[in-house]
Design an enzyme around this catalytic site. Structure first.
Site, PDB file in Angstrom:
ATOM      1  N   ASN A   1      41.615  11.055  22.872  1.00  0.00           N
ATOM      2  CA  ASN A   1      42.430  12.111  22.287  1.00  0.00           C
ATOM      3  C   ASN A   1      41.905  13.510  22.673  1.00  0.00           C
ATOM      4  OD1 ASN A   1      44.459  13.399  20.597  1.00  0.00           O
ATOM      5  ND2 ASN A   1      44.631  11.399  19.633  1.00  0.00           N
ATOM      6  N   ARG A   2      42.391  14.529  21.997  1.00  0.00           N
ATOM      7  CA  ARG A   2      42.204  15.900  22.500  1.00  0.00           C
ATOM      8  C   ARG A   2      41.032  16.648  21.862  1.00  0.00           C
ATOM      9  NH1 ARG A   2      47.381  14.444  22.660  1.00  0.00           N
ATOM     10  NH2 ARG A   2      48.481  14.905  24.601  1.00  0.00           N
TER      11      ARG A   2
ATOM     12  N   HIS B   1      41.405  12.616  26.479  1.00  0.00           N
ATOM     13  CA  HIS B   1      40.973  11.280  26.891  1.00  0.00           C
ATOM     14  C   HIS B   1      39.811  11.282  27.887  1.00  0.00           C
ATOM     15  CE1 HIS B   1      44.094   9.676  24.530  1.00  0.00           C
ATOM     16  NE2 HIS B   1      45.068   9.605  25.403  1.00  0.00           N
TER      17      HIS B   1
ATOM     18  N   HIS C   1      43.877   1.871  24.954  1.00  0.00           N
ATOM     19  CA  HIS C   1      45.155   2.553  25.164  1.00  0.00           C
ATOM     20  C   HIS C   1      46.255   1.654  25.721  1.00  0.00           C
ATOM     21  CE1 HIS C   1      47.837   5.915  25.884  1.00  0.00           C
ATOM     22  NE2 HIS C   1      46.942   6.761  25.414  1.00  0.00           N
TER      23      HIS C   1
ATOM     24  N   GLU D   1      46.282   3.606  18.778  1.00  0.00           N
ATOM     25  CA  GLU D   1      44.909   3.818  19.246  1.00  0.00           C
ATOM     26  C   GLU D   1      43.992   4.036  18.042  1.00  0.00           C
ATOM     27  OE1 GLU D   1      45.443   7.139  22.181  1.00  0.00           O
ATOM     28  OE2 GLU D   1      47.522   6.547  21.875  1.00  0.00           O
TER      29      GLU D   1
HETATM   30  C1  GLA Z   1      47.786   9.671  24.032  1.00  0.00           C
HETATM   31  C2  GLA Z   1      48.205  11.027  23.636  1.00  0.00           C
HETATM   32  C3  GLA Z   1      49.549  11.338  24.153  1.00  0.00           C
HETATM   33  C4  GLA Z   1      49.607  11.107  25.633  1.00  0.00           C
HETATM   34  C5  GLA Z   1      49.175   9.714  25.955  1.00  0.00           C
HETATM   35  C6  GLA Z   1      49.099   9.487  27.430  1.00  0.00           C
HETATM   36  O1  GLA Z   1      48.305   8.715  23.247  1.00  0.00           O
HETATM   37  O2  GLA Z   1      48.152  11.227  22.242  1.00  0.00           O
HETATM   38  O3  GLA Z   1      49.891  12.655  23.866  1.00  0.00           O
HETATM   39  O4  GLA Z   1      48.762  12.014  26.270  1.00  0.00           O
HETATM   40  O5  GLA Z   1      47.937   9.446  25.407  1.00  0.00           O
HETATM   41  O6  GLA Z   1      50.242   9.863  28.097  1.00  0.00           O
END
Ligand code: GLA
Length: 386
Positions: free
Chosen positions: A122-123, A148, A222, A351
């Site tokens: 995640n971010r 990721h 994922h 996830e």
């Molecule tokens: C995660 C993110 C999404 C996207 C996917 C990959 O689940 O939360 O925003 O980036 O991966 O496309």
């Protein structure tokens, strides 16, 4: 075996039952005969070549088979689950995961299909965080943010693998050493992800990690699932064992609030078709849910039922959160396994994880791993039909 390794193995053993290396056949591709005579186990781990990277690094494919009709194929590239065959209510097996038939597809373009994601799933906002007074800058690969694990995350490296066998399960143990400074992260991080297929029709994933410098870690899996095998998954009925979620800004970064799902299209506390309210959620679902369990002990996180095939997948985890992503960036441009074109919402991801951007939110459960600590985490996908 040194002390660290011993305790790692003991932790894994506590979580999954005794893991023991088995000697497995390596061959060039002929599938073994798998006829089951009464009472005889066909549980098996098969290892085959799965091509190689442009630099010549060899990649392998592990095929796990249990006694109940489940078959998982996993590759050392990205520790990716390439396929997962699960019987429907008539006993007919079908592949319920999205991905590619060959390594080439994964090398060209993959939205993290089936991979183990890290060092931070995640971010992380603007790819920066402060830890023990030091500012770290990570590789940004999602606009101005880090997603990721960065440009070359754990989904794009070749892992070391060994087959494992438990009393009632077979598996593969993937290991990877993420070096100090990789994608901007501090510390050499040893990561182990062990997948196993049990005779209770479970796909289990045990994560372990240790570091020599303090670092954020958030490991997840994922896979994009479609329990019908193809088409969109808007008719799948989802239950999430979560009363709250972490809302996000335009860049999908948590605002820091933790809101109730009650009375909103985010509410999956009772089973609801994924498509029933998706139009009310800008961009579709791509949110972290705060699990009722709080994490730390294995507890139900999600259930997904597909009414046509009767397949049910229940996910339990020791993690405190789960990202529900409804395949919003799939757009029909990817042709995957068996020539299937993956449409918008062609698969969903669930996830299990710590919350996004935790290093910048002191109020969220900590994702910081320190030297001397051992991260262990378990997620179980259990399959049945009704
Ligand atoms: C995660 C993110 C999404 C996207 C996917 C990959 O689940 O939360 O925003 O980036 O991966 O496309």
């Amino acid at each position: 075996m040194n002390r660290t390794l011993t305790s790692l193995c003991l932790t894994a053993a506590a979580l999954t039952g005794l893991l023991a290396a088995v000697s497995c056949k390596k061959d060039a591709g002929t599938p073994p005969q798998q006829t089951q005579t009464k009472g005889q186990s066909i549980m098996d781990v098969k290892i085959e070549p799965f091509g190689g990277l442009p630099d010549g690094t060899a990649v392998e494919l592990y095929t796990l088979t249990n006694d109940k009709g489940l078959k998982a194929r996993l590759t050392t590239y990205g520790a990716i689950l390439v396929s997962l065959e699960v019987p429907d209510r008539n006993g007919t097996p079908g592949d319920i995961s999205l991905g590619y038939d060959s390594l080439d597809g994964y090398l060209k373009v993959s939205p993290y299909f089936g991979a183990i994601v890290g060092r931070y799933g995640n971010r992380i906002a603007k790819g920066r965080f402060i830890l023990d007074g030091i500012e770290y800058k990570l590789a940004n690969n999602n606009g101005v943010n880090h997603l990721h694990g960065g440009i070359k995350g754990f989904d794009k490296v070749v892992w070391t693998a060994e087959p494992v066998k438990e009393t009632d399960a077979v598996g593969v143990r993937f290991s990877y050493l993420s070096k100090d400074g990789e994608e901007g992260y501090p510390g050499n991080l040893k990561v182990v992800a062990t997948y196993s297929l049990t005779n209770d029709n479970e796909l289990r994933i045990v994560y372990e990690a240790e570091t020599d410098r303090a670092t954020p870690v958030n490991l997840t899996h994922h896979s994009y699932f479609n329990l019908a095998g193809q088409g969109d998954m808007l008719g799948h009925e989802l239950t999430l064992y979560a009363d709250k979620y972490t809302p996000v800004d335009e860049g999908l970064i948590p605002t820091g609030e933790v809101l109730d799902v009650k009375g909103t299209p985010m509410d999956f506390t009772a089973p609801a078709a994924i498509g029933s309210r998706i139009a009310q959620v800008k961009g579709g679902y791509d949110h972290n849910y705060v699990l009722r369990s709080g994490g730390g002990t294995l507890a139900l996180a999600a259930g997904v039922y597909e009414p046509v095939t009767g397949r049910l997948m229940e996910i339990s985890t020791t993690e405190p959160g789960i990202q529900f992503y409804s395949g919003n960036f799939l757009d029909g441009t990817i042709t995957g396994k068996g020539g299937h074109v993956y449409p918008l919402h062609g698969g969903f991801c669930l996830e299990t994880q710590h919350f996004p951007d935790s290093p910048n939110h002191p109020g969220f459960p900590s994702t910081i791993l320190r030297p001397g600590q051992k991260l262990t985490s378990l997620t179980v996908h259990k399959f049945s039909t009704k």
